[in-house]
Design a protein around this motif. Structure first.
Motif, PDB file in Angstrom:
ATOM      1  N   GLY A 105      64.925  39.368  22.518  1.00 13.90           N
ATOM      2  CA  GLY A 105      65.646  39.225  21.508  1.00 13.90           C
ATOM      3  C   GLY A 105      66.869  38.314  21.316  1.00 13.90           C
ATOM      4  N   THR A 106      67.516  38.504  22.254  1.00 10.75           N
ATOM      5  CA  THR A 106      68.948  37.511  22.304  1.00 10.75           C
ATOM      6  C   THR A 106      68.389  36.097  22.837  1.00 10.75           C
ATOM      7  OG1 THR A 106      69.236  38.075  24.724  1.00 10.75           O
ATOM      8  CG2 THR A 106      70.553  39.531  23.084  1.00 10.75           C
ATOM      9  N   ALA A 107      67.538  36.005  23.661  1.00 10.37           N
ATOM     10  CA  ALA A 107      67.166  34.719  24.079  1.00 10.37           C
ATOM     11  C   ALA A 107      66.469  33.791  22.851  1.00 10.37           C
ATOM     12  CB  ALA A 107      65.877  34.670  24.911  1.00 10.37           C
ATOM     13  N   VAL A 108      65.824  34.484  22.006  1.00 13.64           N
ATOM     14  CA  VAL A 108      64.966  33.771  20.857  1.00 13.64           C
ATOM     15  C   VAL A 108      66.230  33.336  19.899  1.00 13.64           C
ATOM     16  CG1 VAL A 108      63.648  34.199  19.009  1.00 13.64           C
ATOM     17  CG2 VAL A 108      62.856  34.987  21.157  1.00 13.64           C
ATOM     18  N   MET A 109      67.502  34.038  19.966  1.00 11.84           N
ATOM     19  CA  MET A 109      68.404  33.646  18.855  1.00 11.84           C
ATOM     20  C   MET A 109      69.014  32.380  19.148  1.00 11.84           C
ATOM     21  SD  MET A 109      70.642  37.287  18.747  1.00 11.84           S
ATOM     22  CE  MET A 109      70.051  38.527  18.329  1.00 11.84           C
ATOM     23  N   GLN A 110      69.198  31.962  20.318  1.00 15.48           N
ATOM     24  CA  GLN A 110      69.434  30.592  20.747  1.00 15.48           C
ATOM     25  C   GLN A 110      68.928  29.498  20.126  1.00 15.48           C
ATOM     26  OE1 GLN A 110      70.494  30.462  24.863  1.00 15.48           O
ATOM     27  NE2 GLN A 110      70.161  32.692  25.196  1.00 15.48           N
ATOM     28  N   PRO A 111      67.753  29.170  20.444  1.00 16.25           N
ATOM     29  CA  PRO A 111      67.076  28.029  19.619  1.00 16.25           C
ATOM     30  C   PRO A 111      67.174  28.165  18.100  1.00 16.25           C
ATOM     31  CG  PRO A 111      65.467  29.235  20.959  1.00 16.25           C
ATOM     32  CD  PRO A 111      66.800  29.909  21.338  1.00 16.25           C
ATOM     33  N   ALA A 112      67.157  29.570  17.635  1.00 16.66           N
ATOM     34  CA  ALA A 112      66.821  29.674  16.237  1.00 16.66           C
ATOM     35  C   ALA A 112      68.231  29.353  15.777  1.00 16.66           C
ATOM     36  CB  ALA A 112      66.571  31.024  15.835  1.00 16.66           C
ATOM     37  N   LEU A 113      69.158  29.771  16.051  1.00 18.74           N
ATOM     38  CA  LEU A 113      70.716  29.429  15.752  1.00 18.74           C
ATOM     39  C   LEU A 113      70.752  27.619  15.884  1.00 18.74           C
ATOM     40  CD1 LEU A 113      72.813  32.214  17.086  1.00 18.74           C
ATOM     41  CD2 LEU A 113      72.418  31.548  14.733  1.00 18.74           C
ATOM     42  N   ALA A 114      70.436  27.162  16.736  1.00 16.17           N
ATOM     43  CA  ALA A 114      70.537  25.721  17.257  1.00 16.17           C
ATOM     44  C   ALA A 114      69.859  24.930  16.087  1.00 16.17           C
ATOM     45  CB  ALA A 114      70.137  25.513  18.379  1.00 16.17           C
ATOM     46  N   THR A 115      68.770  25.411  15.622  1.00 14.90           N
ATOM     47  CA  THR A 115      67.562  24.887  14.886  1.00 14.90           C
ATOM     48  C   THR A 115      68.543  24.953  13.269  1.00 14.90           C
ATOM     49  OG1 THR A 115      65.989  25.066  16.154  1.00 14.90           O
ATOM     50  CG2 THR A 115      65.582  24.485  13.813  1.00 14.90           C
ATOM     51  N   GLU A 340      61.630  15.177  13.476  1.00 15.00           N
ATOM     52  CA  GLU A 340      61.899  16.322  12.622  1.00 15.00           C
ATOM     53  C   GLU A 340      61.012  17.403  12.516  1.00 15.00           C
ATOM     54  OE1 GLU A 340      61.393  16.562   7.641  1.00 15.00           O
ATOM     55  OE2 GLU A 340      61.983  14.710   8.576  1.00 15.00           O
ATOM     56  N   SER A 341      59.621  17.221  12.995  1.00 17.01           N
ATOM     57  CA  SER A 341      58.609  18.471  13.182  1.00 17.01           C
ATOM     58  C   SER A 341      58.877  19.240  14.224  1.00 17.01           C
ATOM     59  CB  SER A 341      57.299  17.899  12.825  1.00 17.01           C
ATOM     60  OG  SER A 341      56.922  17.009  13.743  1.00 17.01           O
ATOM     61  N   MET A 342      59.610  18.815  15.290  1.00 19.85           N
ATOM     62  CA  MET A 342      59.613  19.330  16.422  1.00 19.85           C
ATOM     63  C   MET A 342      61.083  19.847  16.917  1.00 19.85           C
ATOM     64  SD  MET A 342      57.037  17.104  18.891  1.00 19.85           S
ATOM     65  CE  MET A 342      57.027  18.275  20.059  1.00 19.85           C
ATOM     66  N   VAL A 343      61.851  20.019  15.925  1.00 15.20           N
ATOM     67  CA  VAL A 343      63.278  20.514  16.072  1.00 15.20           C
ATOM     68  C   VAL A 343      63.418  21.744  17.044  1.00 15.20           C
ATOM     69  CG1 VAL A 343      65.586  21.033  15.504  1.00 15.20           C
ATOM     70  CG2 VAL A 343      64.376  18.961  14.406  1.00 15.20           C
ATOM     71  N   GLY A 344      62.531  22.839  16.741  1.00  9.17           N
ATOM     72  CA  GLY A 344      62.715  24.016  17.182  1.00  9.17           C
ATOM     73  C   GLY A 344      62.004  23.963  18.829  1.00  9.17           C
ATOM     74  N   GLN A 345      60.946  23.011  18.927  1.00 13.78           N
ATOM     75  CA  GLN A 345      60.381  23.137  20.336  1.00 13.78           C
ATOM     76  C   GLN A 345      61.427  22.469  21.184  1.00 13.78           C
ATOM     77  OE1 GLN A 345      55.950  22.112  20.271  1.00 13.78           O
ATOM     78  NE2 GLN A 345      56.286  21.969  17.947  1.00 13.78           N
ATOM     79  N   TYR A 346      62.110  21.285  20.805  1.00 12.90           N
ATOM     80  CA  TYR A 346      62.851  20.619  21.689  1.00 12.90           C
ATOM     81  C   TYR A 346      64.090  21.767  21.870  1.00 12.90           C
ATOM     82  CZ  TYR A 346      61.202  15.964  21.527  1.00 12.90           C
ATOM     83  OH  TYR A 346      60.407  14.615  21.772  1.00 12.90           O
ATOM     84  N   ASN A 347      64.639  22.183  21.272  1.00 13.54           N
ATOM     85  CA  ASN A 347      65.608  23.435  21.208  1.00 13.54           C
ATOM     86  C   ASN A 347      65.321  24.487  22.419  1.00 13.54           C
ATOM     87  OD1 ASN A 347      68.106  22.357  20.041  1.00 13.54           O
ATOM     88  ND2 ASN A 347      67.176  22.855  18.180  1.00 13.54           N
ATOM     89  N   SER A 348      64.027  24.817  22.070  1.00 14.84           N
ATOM     90  CA  SER A 348      63.396  25.930  22.976  1.00 14.84           C
ATOM     91  C   SER A 348      63.222  25.375  24.285  1.00 14.84           C
ATOM     92  CB  SER A 348      62.241  26.730  22.607  1.00 14.84           C
ATOM     93  OG  SER A 348      62.537  27.190  21.015  1.00 14.84           O
TER      94      SER A 348
END
Length: 435
Positions: A105-115, A340-348
């Motif tokens: 849970g805490t790991a997923v928060m990081q890229p989600a917040l960054a995005t 633009e379409s890959m911000v989440g994937q780059y952060n992850s």
């Protein structure tokens, strides 16, 4: 900052406050309070870290398809459930499973917040947004650790259960606050980055074809391996074994690290936000190389115990100075490189490299710091100099605006565009823009 950014920052700070309540005491809780032994405590800590490696490869694509807010809400609930379960766990299996849920849970928060920060900011505000997040998270962790230390009592398991319940509430507060954020319909991306770069189906192949991002991920791995991966393992072992400092002094050294970050963050921000990011990161490598040399003096310099203690505290403080320089440079650079379409994937992807470094760092540094004192210092001086070399090499692959976002406000004749190589043929790319 706008209202959306303020709410995201507040939720991020409160979740860090909750983590600060439990992370410093997790080993003691499992090994001593629940009397499950040092071996089980080690497994719990490993599972907590390794859970991130299991979920991060899939997190980015979900963020890009569903949006960061729904992912963050689910992650906050999952982390809250994991914290509650761990607070009541008294058996080995329950503790390990609870740690896995909490870690995921805490790991997923990081890229989600960054995005979310990326989509609620632009090139002009992004650097300060990430610097503010880093500042508030460190402040939250520090205050949480201090307050938690006043509550815990190894003779009363209920006091630790209370810590985990407070942590669980903070995660739910994060979800409640960010749920009120009105995300923009169109993600805000850095100037000069085309939304066509690696469409929704680009996935990992498009990311791996983007050489600047690959080099940044390698650089990120070395950064986290040479610094964060050593704080509570190799450097701590070296300080107690080679430098002969008391374990309690490590707490003072970590406090000095946090204090430098809190005090220096915005002073440093003023100095670096109008300079090239690659040069700033390169300077961090030099500062950390000097920090490792100071640590070498502490353990190998044959000085007085007072001097050795002062040198170790100075080492942690120098690391904090470098961290305050990285926060407004590395994370925003990930965002500015992302289509633009890959911000989440780059952060992850970047978060995955960070987590790998945090898993490998203690495994390599711990044994070396405890027994191979000279080679340990030499190794990490070289790794720090490697940060400088990698940063300068990365700078040659960045566009002028990506390397120095302040140029976006200066009229120019040509705006270069950096895309993953595989995306170049998918859409026309503007070659020049006349202002």
């Amino acid at each position: 900052m706008g209202a959306a950014l303020r709410r995201i920052q507040l939720g991020s700070a409160l979740s860090a406050f909750g983590l600060g309540f439990t992370v410093p005491y997790l080993y003691v809780y499992v090994a001593q309070v629940r009397d499950l032994g040092a071996g089980t405590a080690g497994v719990v800590l490993a599972v907590f870290a390794m859970a991130a490696l299991a979920v991060l490869p899939f997190t980015g694509r979900v963020i890009d398809r569903r949006g960061p807010l729904p992912v963050l809400l689910v992650a906050s609930v999952v982390a809250s459930l994991g914290a509650v379960a761990l607070g009541f766990s008294s058996q080995v299996t329950a503790s390990v499973l609870s740690a896995a849920v909490l870690g995921a849970g805490t790991a997923v928060m990081q890229p989600a917040l960054a995005t979310m920060l990326v989509r609620c900011s632009d090139t002009g505000t992004r650097t300060r947004a990430f610097a503010m997040q880093f500042f508030l998270q460190n402040l939250g962790l520090g205050i949480g650790g201090l307050v938690g230390g006043q509550i815990v009592d190894t003779e009363r398991p209920a006091s630790f259960t209370l810590l985990f319940l407070i942590e669980a509430v903070m995660f739910l507060v994060l979800g409640a606050i960010t749920a009120t954020v009105r995300m923009p319909r169109t993600p805000a991306v850095a100037a000069g980055v085309s939304g066509a770069g690696g469409g929704a189906g680009g996935g990992m192949r498009a990311l791996l074809s983007h050489r600047a991002m690959v080099q940044l991920c390698v650089l990120g791995f070395v950064v986290f391996f040479a610094c964060y991966g050593q704080f509570e393992s190799g450097l701590a072992a070296y300080g107690t074994e080679a430098a002969g400092i008391e374990p309690s002094t490590l707490g003072i050294a970590l406090a000095a690290n946090t204090a430098v970050i809190v005090v220096a963050q915005f002073v440093v921000l003023r100095l670096v936000e109008r300079r090239r990011r690659s040069r700033v990161i390169a300077a961090v490598g030099l500062i950390w190389a000097f920090a490792w040399i100071v640590a070498g003096y502490a353990g190998l310099g044959h000085g007085s115990q007072t001097m050795a203690t002062a040198a170790m505290i100075s080492t942690y403080a120098l690391f904090g100075l470098g961290e305050s320089m990285l926060s407004p440079t590395v994370a925003p650079l990930v965002a500015d490189l992302a289509p633009e379409s890959m911000v989440g994937q780059y952060n992850s992807a970047f978060a995955l490299c960070k987590q790998l470094a945090l898993a490998v760092g203690p495994a390599v540094g711990g044994p070396m710091g405890a027994s191979l004192h000279g080679p340990y210092i030499v190794t990490f001086v070289l790794f720090s100099l490697g940060i400088t070399a990698l940063a300068l090499r990365l700078g040659r692959r960045l566009t002028p605006v990506q390397d120095q976002p302040s140029l976006a406000a200066v009229p120019s004749r040509v705006v270069a565009v950096s895309l993953p190589e595989g995306a170049a043929a998918e859409a026309p790319v503007p070659v020049a823009a006349v202002h």
